[in-house]
Design a protein around this motif. Sequence first.
Motif, short mmCIF file in Angstrom:
data_model
loop_
_atom_site.label_atom_id
_atom_site.label_comp_id
_atom_site.label_asym_id
_atom_site.label_seq_id
_atom_site.Cartn_x
_atom_site.Cartn_y
_atom_site.Cartn_z
N TYR A 57 -13.65 4.60 -9.87
CA TYR A 57 -13.94 5.51 -8.76
C TYR A 57 -14.26 6.91 -9.28
O TYR A 57 -15.13 7.61 -8.76
CB TYR A 57 -12.73 5.56 -7.82
CG TYR A 57 -12.83 6.64 -6.75
CD1 TYR A 57 -13.50 6.39 -5.56
CD2 TYR A 57 -12.26 7.90 -6.95
CE1 TYR A 57 -13.60 7.38 -4.58
CE2 TYR A 57 -12.35 8.89 -5.99
CZ TYR A 57 -13.04 8.62 -4.80
OH TYR A 57 -13.13 9.59 -3.84
N GLY A 58 -13.52 7.30 -10.30
CA GLY A 58 -13.70 8.63 -10.87
C GLY A 58 -12.74 8.81 -12.02
O GLY A 58 -12.19 7.84 -12.56
N TYR A 59 -12.52 10.05 -12.40
CA TYR A 59 -11.68 10.38 -13.55
C TYR A 59 -10.78 11.56 -13.20
O TYR A 59 -11.09 12.38 -12.33
CB TYR A 59 -12.54 10.75 -14.76
CG TYR A 59 -13.48 9.66 -15.20
CD1 TYR A 59 -13.11 8.74 -16.18
CD2 TYR A 59 -14.75 9.53 -14.64
CE1 TYR A 59 -13.96 7.72 -16.58
CE2 TYR A 59 -15.62 8.52 -15.03
CZ TYR A 59 -15.21 7.62 -16.01
OH TYR A 59 -16.06 6.62 -16.39
N ALA A 60 -9.66 11.63 -13.91
CA ALA A 60 -8.77 12.79 -13.83
C ALA A 60 -8.39 13.17 -15.25
O ALA A 60 -8.37 12.33 -16.15
CB ALA A 60 -7.54 12.48 -13.00
N LEU A 96 -6.93 21.14 -19.97
CA LEU A 96 -8.25 20.86 -20.57
C LEU A 96 -9.35 21.66 -19.86
O LEU A 96 -10.33 21.11 -19.36
CB LEU A 96 -8.53 19.37 -20.54
CG LEU A 96 -7.55 18.49 -21.33
CD1 LEU A 96 -7.93 17.02 -21.21
CD2 LEU A 96 -7.49 18.92 -22.78
N ASP A 97 -9.19 22.98 -19.86
CA ASP A 97 -10.18 23.84 -19.20
C ASP A 97 -11.55 23.74 -19.87
O ASP A 97 -12.58 23.82 -19.20
CB ASP A 97 -9.70 25.29 -19.21
CG ASP A 97 -8.45 25.51 -18.38
OD1 ASP A 97 -8.25 24.76 -17.40
OD2 ASP A 97 -7.67 26.42 -18.71
N ASP A 98 -11.56 23.59 -21.19
CA ASP A 98 -12.85 23.51 -21.90
C ASP A 98 -13.62 22.26 -21.48
O ASP A 98 -14.85 22.28 -21.40
CB ASP A 98 -12.62 23.49 -23.41
CG ASP A 98 -12.19 24.83 -23.96
OD1 ASP A 98 -12.27 25.82 -23.21
OD2 ASP A 98 -11.76 24.89 -25.13
N GLU A 108 -13.18 19.10 -9.45
CA GLU A 108 -12.19 19.61 -8.50
C GLU A 108 -10.84 19.82 -9.19
O GLU A 108 -10.54 19.17 -10.19
CB GLU A 108 -11.99 18.61 -7.35
CG GLU A 108 -13.28 18.23 -6.64
CD GLU A 108 -13.11 16.97 -5.81
OE1 GLU A 108 -12.37 17.00 -4.81
OE2 GLU A 108 -13.71 15.94 -6.19
N LYS A 109 -10.04 20.72 -8.63
CA LYS A 109 -8.67 20.92 -9.11
C LYS A 109 -7.70 20.54 -7.99
O LYS A 109 -7.90 20.89 -6.81
CB LYS A 109 -8.43 22.38 -9.50
CG LYS A 109 -9.22 22.84 -10.72
CD LYS A 109 -8.75 24.20 -11.22
CE LYS A 109 -7.49 24.06 -12.06
NZ LYS A 109 -7.21 25.30 -12.82
N SER A 132 -4.42 19.87 -12.09
CA SER A 132 -5.15 18.84 -12.83
C SER A 132 -6.56 18.71 -12.27
O SER A 132 -6.82 19.02 -11.10
CB SER A 132 -4.42 17.50 -12.73
OG SER A 132 -3.16 17.55 -13.37
N TYR A 133 -7.46 18.21 -13.11
CA TYR A 133 -8.87 18.11 -12.73
C TYR A 133 -9.21 16.70 -12.28
O TYR A 133 -8.70 15.71 -12.81
CB TYR A 133 -9.75 18.49 -13.92
CG TYR A 133 -9.66 19.94 -14.32
CD1 TYR A 133 -10.37 20.91 -13.62
CD2 TYR A 133 -8.87 20.34 -15.39
CE1 TYR A 133 -10.31 22.24 -13.98
CE2 TYR A 133 -8.79 21.67 -15.76
CZ TYR A 133 -9.51 22.62 -15.06
OH TYR A 133 -9.43 23.94 -15.42
N VAL A 134 -10.10 16.61 -11.29
CA VAL A 134 -10.57 15.35 -10.74
C VAL A 134 -12.10 15.38 -10.70
O VAL A 134 -12.70 16.39 -10.30
CB VAL A 134 -10.00 15.10 -9.33
CG1 VAL A 134 -10.64 13.87 -8.70
CG2 VAL A 134 -8.49 14.94 -9.39
#
Length: 541
Positions: free
Chosen positions: A408-411, A416-418, A431-432, A479-481
Motif C-alpha cells: 500500500y505504501g511505506y513508513a 530519517l529527515d534526509d 506525510e508526517k 514518523s514518515y508515511v
Amino acid sequence: MMKLNCRARARAGSESASARCAGAAKERSSSVPFLVLLAGLLLALPLAVAAQDLPQTGAERANWERTTTHAEVMEFLWEVQARTDQMLIQELTVTNEGRPHPVVFLGDPPLSEPSASLLSGKPTLFIVATIHGNERSGKEGGQQFIRELTLGDHQDLLEHVNVIIVPHMNPDGGDAGRRTNSLGYDMNRDWIVAETREVTGVVEQILNRFAPDVFVDAHNGGSYPYHMTYQATLDPTADQALVDFARGPMYEYIKDHLESEGMSMFWYSGPSFDEDNDTWFWRTTVPWPRKQHSYGGIRNMITLLYEVPGRHTLEVQANSARESMLALTRFMAENADEVRDVVIEARRRTVEEPHDDVYFDLEPTAYPETEEFYVVQRDDDGEWMEPELVTGENRTLYEPTRTRAMPYGYAFDARLDDLAAFLRRHGIQVEKLREEVTVPVERYRIVEISWADQPYQNHLMADLEVELVPDEITLSEGSYVVRNRQHEGRLIPQLLEPDAVDSAVRWNFLDHSIPRSGGEDAFVPIYRLQGPVGVSTLLVP
C-alpha cells in the motif's frame, strides 16, 4: 489535428500544392496597391529575417572545425532572443566553475509558468542536450533547432507545442571536452540522487513543476552508418502504453522524416555477435533508473534517448540532432491531442491501476520478430569496411527476473529527515504522523550486506539481500508515511525497496541507520504498509 499553413502543406505535399501556394501568393500580391505592399514588407522585416542574416553558432562560424564554447552558446541565445518574441531564457543555476546554466522556453507565446503551460492545452516537449560534455551533437543541433523554431521555416510549430530546452546541460564538461562535470560526476547517472547542481535544477524546476509530456536527452553514441539511434524507456516499471506509443507511431514518424532528408535511424545502441548461435543481434543499454531514459519513463513522461554516432562529421551530427528534434516537434503538433491523452492515461493508471508487483533484476531479451540492421566491421588492417545488412534479434526488451508484491505504501522513522527530503526532491508526496499509531507491516531483514571497495559517483554503494518479515510496529509521532497511489507511484518502490538497483539504501542515505552485517535482528528502518495508517497526517512541504 493541427491546421498547417500553406508553406507547411507545400512541404508535406506534392508539386501541385507548392504551385497552388505560389499561385495564391501571386494573385494576392497583384491585387494589393504598391504602397500598401511596401508598408507590409517593411513591417514584416524584423520577423522574416533573411537566411544569410540569421545568428550563427560558434561551430558554424568556425566552419565546423571545432565545437561551440559555452560563452558562444550564451551569445547565440541572446542574439536569437533579441529577434523574436517567441523565446524566454531563465538561469537554472550556476555551475561549479561559475558558468550560467540556462533553460530556454519557446512558444507562441512562450510560457515560463507551469500553470500557464498546462492551461494552454498544448503538449510540452522538454529537451536536454550534451549532458556528457564531450558529446557535441545535441548542443550544436539544439542551437539550430531553437533558431529554426523562432526565426526559420518551422515557426508554425510553436502555435501547437510548448518547447523547453536546456541547450548545454554540461557547460563545464563541454568547455573541457570531458564527459563528466567539473567534480567528476557523470550527470546521466545522477537523476536519482540529484547531487549535481545542473541535474537538481532540472528535476526541481522543470520536471517537478512542468511535468513535460515528452522528455528527450540528446547524446553522441550508437552505431554507424545510422545518423540517429533512438530508444524509449526500457524499464518495464514504466507504463506499457506510453512505451508502445514512443516505439510505434512516434518512432516511425521521426524515422520517415529523417529518410526524407537522406538520413537513417535505428534503435540504440548497436550490433553484437552471438558466438554460441553464430548470429548477429542488436543490443541496447542498461535500464537503471539513475539514467534519464528510465527515470523519465518511470515518472510517466514519453522519454526518448537520442544518440548520434560520432563517426559522422560534426556538421552531419548537428543536422541529425536538429532534424530529429524538428520531426518530433512536428509529430507532437500534428498529434497533440493523442500525445496528451497517452500521457494523461499513463498518469491515471499509475494512481488508479498500479502494478501488482515491484520489478527487480532486469535482464535483456529479444522481441519476437527479427529485424534487418547494418553492421560495420574492420578489416585485417584495422580499416572500416562497407556497412553490411544482416538479419538478427532485436534484444532491446527488458524483463524482470524477480518480483515482489506492491505494498500500500511505506513508513520510516522520524529521524530519517534526509530520506524524506530525498523523496520530496522528486516530487513525491510525503506525510508526517500527527500521533503515534500501531500498524501491521512487513519489515526488511538484512540477510547479507556489503559496500563497494571503489567509489562510484563519489559513493561506496551498498549491496544487500533482504527477506520480508511480517510484524506489527508502533510508529511514533513524526514518523514518515508515503502512499503508493500518487502520480510518482512508479518511482517510489524503486527508491524505498532496499534491494532495488537505485534504492536510497544502495545510495548510502541510510548508512548511519542500518546494521553493518546481516542477521536475525538486522533490519532496515523502512516498513511496508499493508493499508492506511488510520490517523491524521500532515504533508511535508
